[in-house]
Motif scaffolding. Structure first.
Motif, PDB file in Angstrom:
ATOM      1  N   MET A 104       7.724   3.999  16.316  1.00  0.00           N
ATOM      2  CA  MET A 104       7.290   3.888  15.134  1.00  0.00           C
ATOM      3  C   MET A 104       5.601   3.964  15.403  1.00  0.00           C
ATOM      4  SD  MET A 104       7.375   1.430  11.840  1.00  0.00           S
ATOM      5  CE  MET A 104       9.128   1.697  11.327  1.00  0.00           C
ATOM      6  N   PRO A 105       5.244   4.718  14.951  1.00  0.00           N
ATOM      7  CA  PRO A 105       3.636   4.751  15.236  1.00  0.00           C
ATOM      8  C   PRO A 105       2.825   3.494  14.368  1.00  0.00           C
ATOM      9  CG  PRO A 105       4.300   6.896  14.293  1.00  0.00           C
ATOM     10  CD  PRO A 105       5.377   6.121  14.407  1.00  0.00           C
ATOM     11  N   ARG A 106       1.981   3.043  15.065  1.00  0.00           N
ATOM     12  CA  ARG A 106       1.368   1.893  14.593  1.00  0.00           C
ATOM     13  C   ARG A 106       0.684   2.128  13.154  1.00  0.00           C
ATOM     14  NH1 ARG A 106      -1.589  -2.833  16.313  1.00  0.00           N
ATOM     15  NH2 ARG A 106      -3.427  -3.242  15.101  1.00  0.00           N
ATOM     16  N   TRP A 107       0.151   3.387  12.953  1.00  0.00           N
ATOM     17  CA  TRP A 107      -0.420   3.618  11.446  1.00  0.00           C
ATOM     18  C   TRP A 107       0.666   3.367  10.555  1.00  0.00           C
ATOM     19  CZ3 TRP A 107       1.419   7.767   8.917  1.00  0.00           C
ATOM     20  CH2 TRP A 107       1.903   8.792   9.458  1.00  0.00           C
ATOM     21  N   LEU A 108       1.911   4.008  10.753  1.00  0.00           N
ATOM     22  CA  LEU A 108       3.058   3.948   9.849  1.00  0.00           C
ATOM     23  C   LEU A 108       3.403   2.443   9.442  1.00  0.00           C
ATOM     24  CD1 LEU A 108       4.745   5.642   8.466  1.00  0.00           C
ATOM     25  CD2 LEU A 108       6.349   5.902  10.303  1.00  0.00           C
ATOM     26  N   ARG A 109       3.459   1.684  10.470  1.00  0.00           N
ATOM     27  CA  ARG A 109       3.612   0.379  10.366  1.00  0.00           C
ATOM     28  C   ARG A 109       2.652  -0.574   9.507  1.00  0.00           C
ATOM     29  NH1 ARG A 109       3.756  -2.348  15.471  1.00  0.00           N
ATOM     30  NH2 ARG A 109       1.471  -2.326  15.166  1.00  0.00           N
ATOM     31  N   ASP A 110       1.305  -0.146   9.835  1.00  0.00           N
ATOM     32  CA  ASP A 110       0.321  -0.519   8.942  1.00  0.00           C
ATOM     33  C   ASP A 110       0.385  -0.088   7.527  1.00  0.00           C
ATOM     34  OD1 ASP A 110      -0.641  -1.793  11.277  1.00  0.00           O
ATOM     35  OD2 ASP A 110      -2.222  -0.290  11.586  1.00  0.00           O
ATOM     36  N   ILE A 111       0.636   1.241   7.212  1.00  0.00           N
ATOM     37  CA  ILE A 111       0.836   1.545   5.786  1.00  0.00           C
ATOM     38  C   ILE A 111       2.064   0.948   5.135  1.00  0.00           C
ATOM     39  CG2 ILE A 111       1.454   3.546   4.595  1.00  0.00           C
ATOM     40  CD1 ILE A 111      -0.381   5.109   6.481  1.00  0.00           C
ATOM     41  N   ALA A 112       3.034   0.536   5.892  1.00  0.00           N
ATOM     42  CA  ALA A 112       4.222   0.082   5.191  1.00  0.00           C
ATOM     43  C   ALA A 112       3.749  -1.427   4.838  1.00  0.00           C
ATOM     44  CB  ALA A 112       5.271   0.170   6.549  1.00  0.00           C
ATOM     45  N   LEU A 113       3.061  -2.348   5.805  1.00  0.00           N
ATOM     46  CA  LEU A 113       2.688  -3.638   5.623  1.00  0.00           C
ATOM     47  C   LEU A 113       1.660  -3.658   4.412  1.00  0.00           C
ATOM     48  CD1 LEU A 113       2.678  -4.958   9.075  1.00  0.00           C
ATOM     49  CD2 LEU A 113       4.365  -5.508   7.320  1.00  0.00           C
ATOM     50  N   LEU A 114       0.782  -2.610   4.325  1.00  0.00           N
ATOM     51  CA  LEU A 114      -0.091  -2.531   3.079  1.00  0.00           C
ATOM     52  C   LEU A 114       0.683  -2.407   1.748  1.00  0.00           C
ATOM     53  CD1 LEU A 114      -2.995  -2.553   2.163  1.00  0.00           C
ATOM     54  CD2 LEU A 114      -3.098  -0.054   2.643  1.00  0.00           C
ATOM     55  N   LEU A 115       1.729  -1.393   1.870  1.00  0.00           N
ATOM     56  CA  LEU A 115       2.406  -1.106   0.546  1.00  0.00           C
ATOM     57  C   LEU A 115       3.062  -2.290   0.335  1.00  0.00           C
ATOM     58  CD1 LEU A 115       3.700   2.481   1.492  1.00  0.00           C
ATOM     59  CD2 LEU A 115       1.856   1.831  -0.281  1.00  0.00           C
ATOM     60  N   VAL A 116       3.729  -3.093   1.177  1.00  0.00           N
ATOM     61  CA  VAL A 116       4.372  -4.363   0.723  1.00  0.00           C
ATOM     62  C   VAL A 116       3.508  -5.557   0.113  1.00  0.00           C
ATOM     63  CG1 VAL A 116       5.688  -6.248   1.714  1.00  0.00           C
ATOM     64  CG2 VAL A 116       6.321  -4.150   2.437  1.00  0.00           C
ATOM     65  N   PHE A 117       2.215  -5.473   0.692  1.00  0.00           N
ATOM     66  CA  PHE A 117       1.257  -6.414   0.078  1.00  0.00           C
ATOM     67  C   PHE A 117       0.803  -5.969  -1.273  1.00  0.00           C
ATOM     68  CE2 PHE A 117      -3.266  -7.380  -0.678  1.00  0.00           C
ATOM     69  CZ  PHE A 117      -3.143  -8.804  -0.742  1.00  0.00           C
ATOM     70  N   VAL A 118       0.542  -4.791  -1.294  1.00  0.00           N
ATOM     71  CA  VAL A 118       0.298  -4.121  -2.678  1.00  0.00           C
ATOM     72  C   VAL A 118       1.302  -4.314  -3.820  1.00  0.00           C
ATOM     73  CG1 VAL A 118      -0.671  -2.217  -4.018  1.00  0.00           C
ATOM     74  CG2 VAL A 118      -1.634  -2.725  -1.744  1.00  0.00           C
ATOM     75  N   GLY A 119       2.321  -4.073  -3.222  1.00  0.00           N
ATOM     76  CA  GLY A 119       3.674  -4.138  -4.099  1.00  0.00           C
ATOM     77  C   GLY A 119       3.724  -5.506  -4.643  1.00  0.00           C
ATOM     78  N   SER A 120       3.679  -6.401  -3.773  1.00  0.00           N
ATOM     79  CA  SER A 120       3.953  -7.751  -4.282  1.00  0.00           C
ATOM     80  C   SER A 120       2.716  -8.424  -5.084  1.00  0.00           C
ATOM     81  CB  SER A 120       3.866  -8.950  -3.199  1.00  0.00           C
ATOM     82  OG  SER A 120       2.855  -8.887  -2.162  1.00  0.00           O
ATOM     83  N   PHE A 121       1.485  -7.767  -4.720  1.00  0.00           N
ATOM     84  CA  PHE A 121       0.385  -8.188  -5.785  1.00  0.00           C
ATOM     85  C   PHE A 121       0.726  -7.685  -6.988  1.00  0.00           C
ATOM     86  CE2 PHE A 121      -3.999  -7.819  -7.160  1.00  0.00           C
ATOM     87  CZ  PHE A 121      -4.438  -9.140  -6.816  1.00  0.00           C
ATOM     88  N   VAL A 122       0.858  -6.283  -7.262  1.00  0.00           N
ATOM     89  CA  VAL A 122       1.283  -5.675  -8.589  1.00  0.00           C
ATOM     90  C   VAL A 122       2.424  -6.509  -9.045  1.00  0.00           C
ATOM     91  CG1 VAL A 122       1.729  -3.576  -9.587  1.00  0.00           C
ATOM     92  CG2 VAL A 122       0.170  -3.645  -7.727  1.00  0.00           C
ATOM     93  N   GLY A 123       3.552  -6.611  -8.516  1.00  0.00           N
ATOM     94  CA  GLY A 123       4.582  -7.377  -9.048  1.00  0.00           C
ATOM     95  C   GLY A 123       4.042  -8.899  -9.622  1.00  0.00           C
ATOM     96  N   HIS A 124       3.457  -9.465  -8.917  1.00  0.00           N
ATOM     97  CA  HIS A 124       2.876 -10.665  -9.315  1.00  0.00           C
ATOM     98  C   HIS A 124       1.981 -10.522 -10.559  1.00  0.00           C
ATOM     99  CE1 HIS A 124      -0.056 -14.251  -9.005  1.00  0.00           C
ATOM    100  NE2 HIS A 124       0.887 -14.798  -9.467  1.00  0.00           N
ATOM    101  N   LEU A 125       1.162  -9.594 -10.621  1.00  0.00           N
ATOM    102  CA  LEU A 125       0.315  -9.348 -11.832  1.00  0.00           C
ATOM    103  C   LEU A 125       1.065  -9.054 -12.987  1.00  0.00           C
ATOM    104  CD1 LEU A 125      -2.542  -8.881 -12.659  1.00  0.00           C
ATOM    105  CD2 LEU A 125      -2.455  -6.462 -11.960  1.00  0.00           C
TER     106      LEU A 125
END
Length: 98
Positions: free
Chosen positions: A1-22
């Motif tokens: 798995m390319p590093r950039w894809l993993r970074d985007i996946a982690l960013l999406l998890v963070f943003v998703g949890s932030f929006v879910g909490h909001l």
């Protein structure tokens, strides 16, 4: 798995949890305010500016950083030379299967 894809996946998890909490926090805040004082509901953007949202967020982040810090410290302690909890430090991965 390319590093950039993993970074985007982690960013999406963070943003998703932030929006879910909001979103969840806004609903809970509005329900609490309606029960306590009969105040009209506020919007998501308004809740984003409240101290309740940021207090809850900082508590969540604090617990996550504590958990990650504990994992880092334990991985160092358990990996020390001659530790009975880990394989010998100098042994290659291929020879131990781990």
């Amino acid at each position: 798995m390319p590093r950039w894809l993993r970074d985007i996946a982690l960013l999406l998890v963070f943003v998703g949890s932030f929006v879910g909490h909001l979103l969840g926090g806004t609903a809970a805040y509005n329900q609490e305010q309606a029960l306590q004082s009969g105040a009209p509901p506020i919007g998501v953007w308004d809740f984003l500016g409240t101290s309740d949202f940021w207090f809850q967020s900082m508590q969540n982040w604090q617990s996550e950083f504590l958990a990650v810090g504990a994992l880092i410290v334990l991985s160092i302690v358990l990996r020390q030379h001659a530790s009975p909890e880990s394989k010998p430090v100098t042994v290659a991965h291929a020879s131990t299967g781990a």
